[in-house]
Design an enzyme around this catalytic site. Structure first.
Site, PDB file in Angstrom:
ATOM      1  N   ASP A 295      48.739  24.162  41.000  1.00 30.22           N
ATOM      2  CA  ASP A 295      48.366  24.911  39.802  1.00 30.22           C
ATOM      3  C   ASP A 295      47.873  23.895  38.759  1.00 30.22           C
ATOM      4  O   ASP A 295      48.149  22.694  38.853  1.00 30.22           O
ATOM      5  CB  ASP A 295      49.547  25.733  39.273  1.00 30.22           C
ATOM      6  CG  ASP A 295      49.075  26.879  38.366  1.00 30.22           C
ATOM      7  OD1 ASP A 295      47.901  26.855  37.927  1.00 30.22           O
ATOM      8  OD2 ASP A 295      49.874  27.791  38.083  1.00 30.22           O
TER       9      ASP A 295
HETATM   10  C1  BGC Z   1      47.547  29.687  36.326  1.00 30.75           C
HETATM   11  C2  BGC Z   1      46.904  29.917  37.664  1.00 30.75           C
HETATM   12  C3  BGC Z   1      45.405  29.938  37.501  1.00 30.75           C
HETATM   13  C4  BGC Z   1      44.958  28.651  36.839  1.00 30.75           C
HETATM   14  C5  BGC Z   1      43.464  28.567  36.625  1.00 30.75           C
HETATM   15  C6  BGC Z   1      46.981  28.480  35.605  1.00 30.75           C
HETATM   16  O1  BGC Z   1      47.456  28.420  34.314  1.00 30.75           O
HETATM   17  O2  BGC Z   1      48.944  29.548  36.482  1.00 30.75           O
HETATM   18  O3  BGC Z   1      47.350  31.111  38.228  1.00 30.75           O
HETATM   19  O4  BGC Z   1      44.784  30.127  38.740  1.00 30.75           O
HETATM   20  O5  BGC Z   1      45.584  28.541  35.581  1.00 30.75           O
HETATM   21  O6  BGC Z   1      43.038  29.459  35.647  1.00 30.75           O
END
Ligand code: BGC
Length: 732
Positions: A295
């Site tokens: 993530d």
């Molecule tokens: C989230 C993810 C997401 C990523 C990109 C993160 O803050 O937890 O689920 O895919 O951002 O936007």
């Protein structure tokens, strides 16, 4: 004219020669790979990855461990959420990544009903359609990988990302996840199941989180139990039975190409450097061959990540920034073999999912069939709308009504959650517009935004029926401060507004647009209650269709609605939620969601699996033969309708200390039946359905004993019961 014999023979010989040459040369697909040795499509993905890996320099390999674009995550038009530049020298094309579980977050897109609504359909074919639409749009915006689905269990309904996932039950969650991934990957994009694992809260920001509102990115920053730092502390049985089955199904049944490790720690180690999670479970036990993506900002420790199973950081690398990785290699803290292993996994997956053997996807919205996708959004929402109360107010009969008061801000806008699951719709139809259209010119439809409860009540008093729209606002990044409609209080005091309207007009119907469970203290004082979730861009027509009875409400609750906040499984103990000193102790163990309410004999406001139809059904002739449970469902009402029969099992406890929930969902079916029609439903119970995770054996075990079979229309409305013995036990 006929060619002379000699010329014909020569032509034939030439043709045969060409064919032989083609057969002898490597098989190259029509895609963009070229004529490199790794472009031979007759080789296995592993062999192709090995050939390409051999051709890469050490610097190129290191560069492939992380993304190359910082700004994409902001989600503007033509901005991919993540980009890996590839290696132009070898014709390794860039890889583009996009959010997310509700639709692409790259300019506008079809805003589908949220995943919680999808779960409420209890229909895996809807999950396929939802995934298919998102996969298609992600592709038509030029992406190769989609960061979805979100499958984290709703441990607490306060969780800011509740709307983004499939509720509180791992069985339902797993079925939805598999349907969704199958749909998305059928479009030729690679899904990324997330967030692995035990990532069940965003963190508590306290009363400040009342500032949360659409457009305020990621909400108020948490002060306790922050997802970025918290340590989820849980035992192996709880992990395997509640928090992992949906990931396991994504890997084993849906063959998901990638998995996203989460921000939090799990039993001490950050998820992206957690050897138990990534090596023991994902690789060894489940045989995952795809790649693990961090993530955004979830990787903290270069050697820790390299040693423990993280393959790729989609943002420009933090832990995997090339200078850092190289420094660790020089210092001997990581090895070139580890880098090779990670790059191999990435390349292998790209080969296995056809990335090299097709042309690049084009980023061009005009390829998207927006109308067809809008129709799918409406169908899913019709199937998701969940009727919780009906004391004769519904369906509305346009021919008998003179006036309808539509009340509440949410009736006149597009409502959805915030963060990476937030989608800007191509277009939308509001409930107010749709109700006006459906009611027709003979009915006076008046609107009040509900900001003044007394004005709203006055309008209700003058109208035949009042339809009040109310909802919550959930966002990634922060949890809700409370479970009432006043957290956050962007729409004012909706509860007292509903009370006042209901007092002014006995024919009051409430339509909720929420991301998950909310408190409904006025539920006995309204004549109808419908949960429409965040309904997507065609929410208006779908809701109007249910209100006026054009369609039967198809939804059933994927989450328990509590009577009071003190009843939720995480209430009353800060060690459970939001955690103390960043340790969040999952003390309720496997008693999550309805399992908690059932075991503790707490009556919910509305139970898991519950939802009303406009018609009635009768269950009969239950048979249990071996491990097959079957029964008949008949529509005994006067109109076509939808029923969702559910199978629950009560497993025997194998001994002291192993608490078994009174019932666990192990089967469901969505039926559409005409009046008088019936259908026999059969559920095959698998060995796994009967098993619990035995910590001593480190495996799934069927305890000897008597297994209780419950067939019902919700977890609290069991209509038929039976028993059978398994595991060598008996039903004495
Ligand atoms: C989230 C993810 C997401 C990523 C990109 C993160 O803050 O937890 O689920 O895919 O951002 O936007």
């Amino acid at each position: 004219m006929e060619a002379p014999r000699g010329r014909r023979a020569a032509l034939l010989a030439w043709l045969i020669g060409v064919l032989l040459l083609l057969a002898a040369s490597p098989a190259h697909a029509a895609g963009r790979c070229g004529s490199h040795p790794w472009c031979d499509t007759s080789l296995s993905p592993d062999a192709r990855a090995a050939l390409l890996l051999d051709a890469l320099t050490q610097d190129e390999k290191v560069a492939l461990l992380a993304g190359d674009d910082l700004a994409g995550a902001s989600g503007g038009p033509h901005q991919h959420t993540g980009t890996s530049d590839g290696v132009a020298r070898l014709g390794l094309p860039p890889v583009y990544y996009s959010d997310g579980p509700v639709g692409p977050r790259q300019g506008s897109a079809t805003a589908l009903p949220i995943p919680m609504a999808l779960a409420a359909t209890f229909d895996t074919s809807m999950a396929f359609k939802h995934g298919d639409v998102v996969g298609n749009e992600v592709k038509d915006k030029g992406n190769d990988v989609v960061f979805a689905p979100t499958v984290n269990i709703m441990r607490t309904p306060l969780g800011g990302r509740t709307f983004e996932a499939y509720g509180e039950d791992p069985f339902l969650d797993a079925k939805m996840a598999v349907g969704w991934i199958d749909g998305a990957q059928s479009e030729g994009v690679i899904a990324d199941v997330k967030h692995f694992a035990a990532n069940n809260q965003e963190g508590d920001a306290g009363p400040v989180s009342n500032v949360n509102q659409p457009g305020f990115p990621l909400g108020a920053p948490p002060v306790a139990g922050n997802r970025m730092t918290e340590n989820s502390v849980l035992d192996e049985r709880t992990l395997r039975e509640i928090y992992l089955p949906q990931f396991e199904a994504a890997v084993k049944d849906a063959h998901v190409g990638t998995i996203m490790c989460s921000y939090n720690r799990l039993n001490g180690d950050y998820a992206c450097e957690n050897p138990h999670l990534l090596h023991d479970i994902l690789e060894r036990d489940w045989g995952f061959k795809g790649y693990v993506i961090a993530d955004y900002g979830a990787a903290h420790d270069t050697p820790g990540n390299l040693n423990n199973g993280l393959d790729f950081e989609p943002w420009p690398g933090l832990a995997y920034s090339p200078p850092l990785v190289k420094a660790m290699l020089l210092a001997g803290q990581s090895s070139p073999q580890q880098v090779d292993e990670h790059v191999h996994r990435i390349l292998r997956t790209l080969f296995a999912y056809g990335f090299f053997d097709r042309t690049a996807y084009r980023d061009d919205d005009s390829q998207i069939d927006k109308q067809a996708h809008a129709r799918t959004a409406e169908r899913i929402e019709q199937s998701a709308v969940t009727m919780l109360e009906n004391r004769g107010a519904l369906p509305l009969r346009a021919r008998r009504l003179h006036s309808i008061a539509v009340i509440g801000k949410d009736a006149d806008g597009f409502i959805t959650g915030g963060g990476s699951g937030d989608v800007t719709p191509f277009s939308f139809v509001t409930p107010l517009q749709a109700i006006r259209k459906r009611a027709g010119s003979g009915v006076q439809v008046s609107y009040d935004d509900g900001s003044s409860a007394s004005n709203a009540a006055a309008l209700a008093r003058r109208s035949d029926v009042a339809v009040v729209f109310a909802g919550d606002y959930e966002t990634e990044g922060t949890d809700r401060a409370c479970l009432s409609l006043e957290c956050p209080n962007t729409n004012g005091d909706q509860d007292s507004m509903i009370e006042q309207v209901a007092a002014a007009n006995p024919n009051t119907v409430v339509v909720l647009e929420s991301g998950g469970s909310v408190l409904t203290p006025w539920r006995d004082r309204v004549k109808g209650l419908i949960e429409a979730w965040y309904p997507g861009e065609q929410g208006g027509p779908a809701i109007a269709g249910v209100l006026f009875g054009d369609v039967d409400p198809g939804g059933r609750l994927p989450v328990t609605f509590p009577r009071q906040e003190g009843d939720i499984p995480t209430a009353g103990d800060p060690e459970k939620y939001p955690g103390v000193a960043e340790n969040v102790k999952y003390k309720e163990g496997v008693l999550v969601g309805y399992r908690w309410y059932d075991a503790n004999r707490i009556a919910p406001a509305f139970p898991f699996g519950y939802g009303l139809s406009y018609t009635r059904f009768r269950y009969s002739r239950v048979r249990v033969r071996g491990r097959r449970v079957s029964f008949k469902v008949r529509n005994v009402g006067r109109r076509r309708g939808i029923e969702v029969p559910q199978l629950y099992l009560g497993l025997p406890s194998p001994g002291p200390g192993v608490v078994q929930p009174p019932r666990q969902l192990k089967g469901f079916r969505k039926l559409v039946l005409k009046p008088g029609a019936s259908k026999r439903v059969t559920f095959a119970v698998s060995r796994r359905d009967l098993s619990y995770w035995n910590i001593g054996d480190n495996g799934w075990v069927v305890a000897p004993g008597c297994y209780r079979v419950m067939v019902g229309r919700s977890s609290r409305s069991i209509v038929r019961r039976a028993r059978f013995a398994a595991g060598g036990g008996s039903c004495g």
